[in-house]
Design a protein around this motif. Sequence first.
Motif: not given
Length: 256
Positions: A38-43, A66-69, A85-89
Amino acid sequence: MGRLSKTYMPSRAFSSISVQHKETPENNDSVPFEFTDENYKEIDKILKRYPPNYKRSAIIPVLTIAQKQNDNFLSLSAMRKVAKILEVPEMDIFEVASFYTMFNRERVGKIHLQVCGTTPCLLCGADKIIQALEKHLGIKNGETTPDGWFTIQEVECLGACANAPMIQVNGEWVYEDLTPESVITLIEKLKKGEPVKRGPQTHRNDCEGPQGRTSLINFNQERTFDRDFAAEKVAYQKEKEAKAQAAKEAAAKGKK
Ligand code: FES
């Protein structure tokens, strides 16, 4: 306005909770974190708001998910997952999570009490609010009660300065116009799951001054009030249903 207490000298750090990572059995590299489907869908929905090369714009909303989960705190693995997921350092994620007091880097109590300690709140007695909480709960600012129920955390301005002093609970609802007595009644009700009034804990509804509402007076010196949002909602719903019905009938006619 109350005078600053001589005994309480608040720290001017961003937060009374440490932002450094502390290895604990529940927060280390070997504790896995994975978002729910469900959270992947939100993201996915959030990422669609930004161009593919600006995924970093989603750092704050994705960290919030992430924090809520993760029971209201960001574990090391949760932050690493967000970076992936966001491809950042990873360091970019750690920096954001450490800067904002809306993110908890370690586990907090079931009822996380963030007390604003910035100037307007402090001038109106935020120090007394913290002292009352510390005394009632037997912990210091920045600590969690041994039973895991409450954490007290002093934070910077939470945007309700006209209703100072105030607290925010679990990063969501705010409770304002507090006194040392009313804050204790409030937290005890929250613990028992009893209904509580959100916003001002006095006769005020919003942030009207001592003369009541004065800024919505029209040219005839009459007081005007907000729209009736409940009625607006019903009208909107009816209009929506009528349009859906008309579209249905038009589609049925087209088939004939
Ligand atoms: S100063 Fe406390 S909410 Fe702004």
